[in-house]
Design an enzyme around this catalytic site. Structure first.
Site, PDB file in Angstrom:
ATOM      1  N   GLU A 121       0.938  -5.812   5.371  1.00  0.00           N
ATOM      2  CA  GLU A 121       1.718  -5.729   4.127  1.00  0.00           C
ATOM      3  C   GLU A 121       0.883  -5.207   2.959  1.00  0.00           C
ATOM      4  O   GLU A 121      -0.278  -5.596   2.791  1.00  0.00           O
ATOM      5  CB  GLU A 121       2.258  -7.127   3.805  1.00  0.00           C
TER       6      GLU A 121
ATOM      7  N   ALA B  94      16.707  -7.598   0.122  1.00  0.00           N
ATOM      8  CA  ALA B  94      16.203  -8.528   1.137  1.00  0.00           C
ATOM      9  C   ALA B  94      14.805  -8.144   1.599  1.00  0.00           C
ATOM     10  O   ALA B  94      14.176  -8.867   2.351  1.00  0.00           O
ATOM     11  CB  ALA B  94      17.146  -8.544   2.335  1.00  0.00           C
ATOM     12  N   GLY B  95      14.308  -6.989   1.157  1.00  0.00           N
ATOM     13  CA  GLY B  95      13.005  -6.543   1.639  1.00  0.00           C
ATOM     14  C   GLY B  95      13.115  -5.907   3.016  1.00  0.00           C
ATOM     15  O   GLY B  95      12.156  -5.870   3.778  1.00  0.00           O
TER      16      GLY B  95
ATOM     17  N   SER C 262      14.396  -2.756   3.428  1.00  0.00           N
ATOM     18  CA  SER C 262      14.441  -1.301   3.239  1.00  0.00           C
ATOM     19  C   SER C 262      15.843  -0.705   3.168  1.00  0.00           C
ATOM     20  O   SER C 262      16.084   0.376   3.684  1.00  0.00           O
ATOM     21  CB  SER C 262      13.662  -0.570   4.331  1.00  0.00           C
TER      22      SER C 262
ATOM     23  N   ASP D 299       0.087   0.102   3.047  1.00  0.00           N
ATOM     24  CA  ASP D 299       0.503   1.482   3.353  1.00  0.00           C
ATOM     25  C   ASP D 299       0.199   2.437   2.208  1.00  0.00           C
ATOM     26  O   ASP D 299       0.320   3.642   2.378  1.00  0.00           O
ATOM     27  CB  ASP D 299       1.987   1.551   3.754  1.00  0.00           C
TER      28      ASP D 299
ATOM     29  N   TYR E 261       5.862  -5.482  -7.792  1.00  0.00           N
ATOM     30  CA  TYR E 261       5.271  -4.590  -6.792  1.00  0.00           C
ATOM     31  C   TYR E 261       4.288  -3.649  -7.485  1.00  0.00           C
ATOM     32  O   TYR E 261       3.140  -3.465  -7.059  1.00  0.00           O
ATOM     33  CB  TYR E 261       6.381  -3.796  -6.084  1.00  0.00           C
TER      34      TYR E 261
ATOM     35  N   SER F 273      17.119   0.568   0.542  1.00  0.00           N
ATOM     36  CA  SER F 273      17.057   1.787  -0.269  1.00  0.00           C
ATOM     37  C   SER F 273      16.426   2.934   0.524  1.00  0.00           C
ATOM     38  O   SER F 273      16.906   4.070   0.466  1.00  0.00           O
ATOM     39  CB  SER F 273      16.302   1.546  -1.578  1.00  0.00           C
TER      40      SER F 273
ATOM     41  N   ASP G  41       8.222   2.186   4.855  1.00  0.00           N
ATOM     42  CA  ASP G  41       9.659   1.941   5.048  1.00  0.00           C
ATOM     43  C   ASP G  41      10.373   3.213   5.480  1.00  0.00           C
ATOM     44  O   ASP G  41      11.207   3.207   6.384  1.00  0.00           O
ATOM     45  CB  ASP G  41      10.302   1.441   3.750  1.00  0.00           C
TER      46      ASP G  41
HETATM   47  C1  GLA Z   1       7.756  -2.289   0.205  1.00  0.00           C
HETATM   48  C2  GLA Z   1       7.279  -0.852   0.058  1.00  0.00           C
HETATM   49  C3  GLA Z   1       6.393  -0.444   1.222  1.00  0.00           C
HETATM   50  C4  GLA Z   1       5.285  -1.454   1.466  1.00  0.00           C
HETATM   51  C5  GLA Z   1       5.850  -2.863   1.493  1.00  0.00           C
HETATM   52  C6  GLA Z   1       4.774  -3.915   1.563  1.00  0.00           C
HETATM   53  O1  GLA Z   1       8.614  -2.427   1.275  1.00  0.00           O
HETATM   54  O2  GLA Z   1       8.376   0.033  -0.023  1.00  0.00           O
HETATM   55  O3  GLA Z   1       5.861   0.841   0.984  1.00  0.00           O
HETATM   56  O4  GLA Z   1       4.252  -1.326   0.527  1.00  0.00           O
HETATM   57  O5  GLA Z   1       6.650  -3.150   0.366  1.00  0.00           O
HETATM   58  O6  GLA Z   1       4.078  -3.832   2.747  1.00  0.00           O
END
Ligand code: GLA
Length: 354
Positions: free
Chosen positions: A29, A115-116, A118, A32, A213, A120, A164
């Site tokens: 996490e 929700a984390g 992805s 990237d 973030y 979007s 993502d």
């Molecule tokens: C979000 C970002 C990704 C990554 C994650 C954390 O999903 O879009 O690029 O940095 O957080 O791992």
């Protein structure tokens, strides 16, 4: 289902309909954008998108989750929430010369926003893939992922990495994608049948665009400046431990990057060898590092991770950008339903995503 919904809302058949999955990251996490490797996989839930080109410059977006249509001309801007992603994708395709006009777009989604997972990235990738198909351009899925990331970085203003977009553009169900975020080389690894990766939403919603973030990204930028490298993951712990010139909390942020990268590399090998107990331990260590060094967890998430473990998960951790959203837990396939029922009973507000 996507085609029928499009026809109901726009009174015509779409030119293209496609499904793009959400993703869950198993481990790796916030590395990237720091030169690391990550291990996401595609979810069964995602977004089905239908699209038809228009004869004018209008982009109109409808969704099964929201009333009404959101519309704007390509010569203006669109600043309304979720639909912006689709609008910017059409605008980018026009700038690249793929298309000349606007589009009608309908989205049917089984992916909860915030929700984390992805949602979007899935929307951007879906629109760009649809426009590639209608314009018969030859861009491959890696290029599609890069374009989708450009939209997040340049139009939405979220300084995210490429994980993502690569996961939702490239990953196939039943596999994890061991991805080198620098070279974009990737290696699919089959998921085991002995265990399941269960994704539970904590009930705590968050947006990447809310600034937290970006704050972590900025702390990493301070470290990059200090070390003169973009690649924090390949520093050594000796570079940071006892480095008095590196202020806190930046030092802990870098320590997370280094250790998380190593955990991810070890986890990929464990997954390939089906050593799931080792994989679970790495997930647990990853959660502690996110909680204490990267400080991207919140108490509600920590409680859910703990409950997942108490009820018998072999590993559990926060997944995604952090500050809310989902956890992912690795549980023995045998008994997974009972495990889930016990965790959810003890965790008001939490619910299963996959
Ligand atoms: C979000 C970002 C990704 C990554 C994650 C954390 O999903 O879009 O690029 O940095 O957080 O791992």
């Amino acid at each position: 289902m996507g085609e029928v919904f499009f026809k109901e809302r726009f009174g015509a058949r779409p030119e293209v309909t496609l499904f793009v999955p959400g993703r869950v990251n198993l481990i790796g996490e916030h590395i990237d954008y720091n030169g690391g490797r990550v291990l996401p996989c595609a979810l069964g839930v995602g977004s089905t998108l239908s699209l038809k080109m228009r004869q004018d410059d209008q982009v109109t977006v409808v969704s099964d989750k929201f009333e009404g249509a959101i519309s704007a001309s390509l010569s203006d801007d669109m600043n309304q929430g979720w639909a912006r992603y689709a609008f910017y994708a059409v605008r980018l395709a026009k700038r690249l010369g793929w298309v000349e006009r606007g589009a009608d777009i309908a989205l049917v989604s089984t992916l909860s926003h915030g929700a984390g997972l992805s949602s979007s990235a899935a929307l951007c990738v879906a629109v760009i893939k649809a426009l590639r198909d209608v314009s018969s351009m030859s861009a491959d899925d890696v290029e599609i992922a890069q374009l989708a990331r450009r939209i997040e970085n340049e139009d939405i203003g979220v300084p995210c990495g490429i994980m993502d977009q690569m996961a939702v553009a490239v990953a196939k169900p039943g596999q994890a994608l061991f991805l080198d975020t620098e070279s974009l080389d990737y290696d699919p690894i089959p998921l085991p049948t002995s265990h399941r990766f269960v994704v539970l939403h904590s009930g705590i919603h968050r947006e990447l665009a809310d600034g937290r973030y970006g704050a972590r990204k900025q702390e990493c930028d301070v470290a990059k400046e200090h070390f003169g490298t973009n690649d924090l993951c390949h520093l050594t712990l000796d570079d940071v431990v006892g480095n008095g010139a590196l202020p806190e909390p930046v030092r802990r942020r870098v320590r997370h990057c280094i250790t998380e990268h190593h955990r991810t590399v070890s986890a990929a090998t464990a997954l390939r060898d089906q050593r799931m107990t080792d994989f679970g331990m790495l997930m647990d260590e990853s959660h502690l590092s996110m909680r204490d060094d990267f400080e991207m967890s919140v108490p509600g998430i920590d409680r859910l991770v703990e409950e997942a473990k108490v009820q018998g998960a072999i590993g559990a951790r926060l997944t995604g950008g952090g500050f809310g959203g989902c956890i992912v837990a690795c549980v023995a396939a045998d008994g997974a339903e009972d495990w889930e029922r016990r965790v959810l009973e003890a965790s008001p507000g939490a619910f299963r995503v996959q």
